[in-house]
Design a protein around this motif. Structure first.
Motif, PDB file in Angstrom:
ATOM      1  N   VAL A  17      82.743  63.999 111.391  1.00 36.86           N
ATOM      2  CA  VAL A  17      83.885  64.697 110.799  1.00 36.86           C
ATOM      3  C   VAL A  17      83.685  66.207 110.854  1.00 36.86           C
ATOM      4  CG1 VAL A  17      85.285  64.956 108.704  1.00 36.86           C
ATOM      5  CG2 VAL A  17      84.307  62.715 109.312  1.00 36.86           C
ATOM      6  N   ARG A  18      82.485  66.652 110.453  1.00 36.35           N
ATOM      7  CA  ARG A  18      82.193  68.089 110.479  1.00 36.35           C
ATOM      8  C   ARG A  18      80.711  68.317 110.234  1.00 36.35           C
ATOM      9  NH1 ARG A  18      82.324  70.603 105.025  1.00 36.35           N
ATOM     10  NH2 ARG A  18      82.515  68.934 103.486  1.00 36.35           N
ATOM     11  N   ARG A  19      80.262  69.515 110.569  1.00 27.61           N
ATOM     12  CA  ARG A  19      78.892  69.924 110.269  1.00 27.61           C
ATOM     13  C   ARG A  19      78.882  70.544 108.882  1.00 27.61           C
ATOM     14  NH1 ARG A  19      74.257  71.445 113.394  1.00 27.61           N
ATOM     15  NH2 ARG A  19      72.933  72.934 112.287  1.00 27.61           N
ATOM     16  N   LEU A  20      77.948  70.122 108.048  1.00 27.76           N
ATOM     17  CA  LEU A  20      77.859  70.608 106.678  1.00 27.76           C
ATOM     18  C   LEU A  20      77.022  71.890 106.611  1.00 27.76           C
ATOM     19  CD1 LEU A  20      77.230  67.134 105.001  1.00 27.76           C
ATOM     20  CD2 LEU A  20      79.380  68.415 105.033  1.00 27.76           C
ATOM     21  N   PRO A  21      77.207  72.708 105.571  1.00 27.96           N
ATOM     22  CA  PRO A  21      76.440  73.961 105.452  1.00 27.96           C
ATOM     23  C   PRO A  21      74.927  73.751 105.438  1.00 27.96           C
ATOM     24  CG  PRO A  21      78.285  73.957 103.914  1.00 27.96           C
ATOM     25  CD  PRO A  21      78.230  72.586 104.512  1.00 27.96           C
ATOM     26  N   ASN A  22      74.467  72.573 104.973  1.00 32.22           N
ATOM     27  CA  ASN A  22      73.015  72.315 104.913  1.00 32.22           C
ATOM     28  C   ASN A  22      72.447  71.831 106.248  1.00 32.22           C
ATOM     29  OD1 ASN A  22      73.970  69.710 105.083  1.00 32.22           O
ATOM     30  ND2 ASN A  22      73.237  69.065 103.068  1.00 32.22           N
ATOM     31  N   GLY A  23      73.291  71.782 107.275  1.00 30.50           N
ATOM     32  CA  GLY A  23      72.818  71.370 108.591  1.00 30.50           C
ATOM     33  C   GLY A  23      73.054  69.906 108.903  1.00 30.50           C
ATOM     34  N   HIS A  43      75.411  66.390 109.053  1.00 31.92           N
ATOM     35  CA  HIS A  43      76.763  66.156 109.532  1.00 31.92           C
ATOM     36  C   HIS A  43      77.451  65.098 108.676  1.00 31.92           C
ATOM     37  CE1 HIS A  43      75.083  68.178 113.047  1.00 31.92           C
ATOM     38  NE2 HIS A  43      76.318  68.383 113.466  1.00 31.92           N
ATOM     39  N   GLN A  44      78.713  65.356 108.371  1.00 33.66           N
ATOM     40  CA  GLN A  44      79.517  64.352 107.683  1.00 33.66           C
ATOM     41  C   GLN A  44      80.021  63.370 108.733  1.00 33.66           C
ATOM     42  OE1 GLN A  44      82.691  65.949 105.283  1.00 33.66           O
ATOM     43  NE2 GLN A  44      83.748  63.983 105.146  1.00 33.66           N
ATOM     44  N   GLU A  63      72.305  68.550 117.242  1.00 27.93           N
ATOM     45  CA  GLU A  63      72.277  70.013 117.396  1.00 27.93           C
ATOM     46  C   GLU A  63      73.163  70.477 118.547  1.00 27.93           C
ATOM     47  OE1 GLU A  63      68.183  71.074 117.808  1.00 27.93           O
ATOM     48  OE2 GLU A  63      67.843  71.233 115.641  1.00 27.93           O
ATOM     49  N   HIS A  64      73.338  69.635 119.555  1.00 31.08           N
ATOM     50  CA  HIS A  64      74.118  70.020 120.725  1.00 31.08           C
ATOM     51  C   HIS A  64      75.551  69.488 120.683  1.00 31.08           C
ATOM     52  CE1 HIS A  64      70.106  71.047 122.172  1.00 31.08           C
ATOM     53  NE2 HIS A  64      70.698  71.785 123.078  1.00 31.08           N
ATOM     54  N   LEU A  65      75.908  68.846 119.583  1.00 25.61           N
ATOM     55  CA  LEU A  65      77.281  68.375 119.414  1.00 25.61           C
ATOM     56  C   LEU A  65      78.148  69.487 118.831  1.00 25.61           C
ATOM     57  CD1 LEU A  65      79.250  65.863 119.391  1.00 25.61           C
ATOM     58  CD2 LEU A  65      78.654  65.664 116.965  1.00 25.61           C
ATOM     59  N   ASP A  66      79.256  69.767 119.471  1.00 29.08           N
ATOM     60  CA  ASP A  66      80.220  70.741 118.939  1.00 29.08           C
ATOM     61  C   ASP A  66      81.139  70.003 117.968  1.00 29.08           C
ATOM     62  OD1 ASP A  66      82.016  72.728 118.385  1.00 29.08           O
ATOM     63  OD2 ASP A  66      82.889  72.798 120.402  1.00 29.08           O
ATOM     64  N   ALA A  67      80.688  69.889 116.722  1.00 28.51           N
ATOM     65  CA  ALA A  67      81.399  69.072 115.733  1.00 28.51           C
ATOM     66  C   ALA A  67      82.810  69.576 115.473  1.00 28.51           C
ATOM     67  CB  ALA A  67      80.601  69.025 114.422  1.00 28.51           C
ATOM     68  N   GLU A  68      82.994  70.887 115.543  1.00 29.72           N
ATOM     69  CA  GLU A  68      84.322  71.440 115.274  1.00 29.72           C
ATOM     70  C   GLU A  68      85.235  71.358 116.498  1.00 29.72           C
ATOM     71  OE1 GLU A  68      84.584  72.048 112.157  1.00 29.72           O
ATOM     72  OE2 GLU A  68      82.422  71.823 111.910  1.00 29.72           O
ATOM     73  N   GLY A  69      84.652  71.095 117.652  1.00 30.74           N
ATOM     74  CA  GLY A  69      85.449  71.082 118.874  1.00 30.74           C
ATOM     75  C   GLY A  69      85.791  69.689 119.377  1.00 30.74           C
ATOM     76  N   GLY A 102      74.415  54.534 118.012  1.00 29.54           N
ATOM     77  CA  GLY A 102      73.851  55.716 117.383  1.00 29.54           C
ATOM     78  C   GLY A 102      73.818  56.892 118.333  1.00 29.54           C
ATOM     79  N   SER A 103      72.680  57.587 118.370  1.00 32.17           N
ATOM     80  CA  SER A 103      72.520  58.712 119.291  1.00 32.17           C
ATOM     81  C   SER A 103      71.899  58.263 120.611  1.00 32.17           C
ATOM     82  CB  SER A 103      71.638  59.783 118.642  1.00 32.17           C
ATOM     83  OG  SER A 103      70.383  59.231 118.267  1.00 32.17           O
TER      84      SER A 103
END
Length: 290
Positions: free
Chosen positions: A19-25, A27-28, A182-188, A248-249
């Protein structure tokens, strides 16, 4: 009780959305998780003191970095267990495969100690404790078919998945979950999987509805970086899978089959080829009874 044997089941992700990257690093996420019949076995035995971990695999660390060791230490501390425990691991789930092998072993250690020491801790409390070990541990304690939200710790048990056959193949590579996120553009992410629709299809026992919604956004990173993952997906479909997806990943890829004969033939053929080091034919399993 002096000794207890418990099975630790692997999982696949029928759907995985970020869904998004959280401020603590972190991911939701929004995922549908499914236990499968591939499993490790843990044999727990009481000792006078300490934690002793052994395994039949050289790929598994046996010190305090192992999630089984951490889970056992957590249970000792949380419940004031004065005795020790020896845990022997029989390893069948591929290591670093995207199938929650380490997490499900930790979950089984917690459930096993609950039984071995007669603690009678409710499953819900074990799940609350498990998140301190890893985000997938609460799900692995719950097992079966479930919707996972938050960082993976907010769980909703779902109706069992309809009967089918699952062909899983792990290529001879290792994929770092940390690298992938780390290489996922969560916002994109332009297109998000229909997790809500999949949950509805599961509730209706609608296997075609589940299959058509199977997607994993992490493939956007893993498939270009490790092309064998995409090749395995294509091969699964060519061998008759209704749908194929990375778990998963990664790097494990699985295919869903509705017929046993076709699934067995695909498994036999894939084992003859060089795309995957480990190939398993299995089925969905439900939540554990203890």
């Amino acid at each position: 009780m002096k000794e207890y044997l418990i099975k630790a089941y692997a999982k696949v992700n029928l759907g995985l959305d970020v869904v998004r990257r959280l401020p603590n690093g972190y991911h939701q996420v929004k995922m549908v998780m499914q236990s499968v019949g591939i499993c490790d076995e843990l044999i727990l035995e009481k000792l006078e003191s300490g934690i002793v971990l052994t395994a039949d695999s050289r790929e598994v660390p046996l010190d305090g970095t192992n999630l089984i060791h951490r889970a056992a230490r957590l249970m000792q501390k949380e419940y004031g267990i004065g005795e020790g425990v020896r845990i022997h691991l029989r390893k069948n789930i591929p290591v670093a495969a995207g199938m929650a092998g380490g997490s499900t072993d930790a979950a089984a250690a917690m459930r096993g100690m609950n039984q071995l020491f007669g603690l009678n801790v409710p499953v819900e409390r074990l799940m609350e404790l498990g998140v301190a070990i890893g985000a997938d541990v609460p799900y692995c304690i719950l097992g079966g078919t479930a919707l996972a939200e938050g960082i993976g710790e907010k769980l909703t048990a779902l109706r069992p998945m309809p009967d089918c056959f699952i062909l899983a193949a792990k290529p001879e590579i290792s994929v770092s979950t940390k690298y992938v996120y780390e290489h996922l553009d969560a916002e994109g992410i332009a297109h998000h999987p229909d997790i809500h629709g999949m949950v509805e299809a599961i509730g209706e026992g609608n296997l075609p509805g589940i299959l058509e919604r199977m997607e994993n956004v992490l493939e956007a990173v893993t498939v270009p970086t490790w092309p064998v993952v995409g090749m395995l997906k294509d091969r699964m479909l060519a061998l008759g899978a209704e749908r194929s997806l990375m778990s998963g990943s990664g790097p494990t890829v699985f295919g869903i089959f509705t017929g046993k004969e076709k699934a067995e033939a695909a498994c036999e053929q894939l084992r003859k080829e060089n795309l995957a080091k480990q190939v398993f034919l299995t089925v969905p399993v439900g939540a554990p009874q203890v």
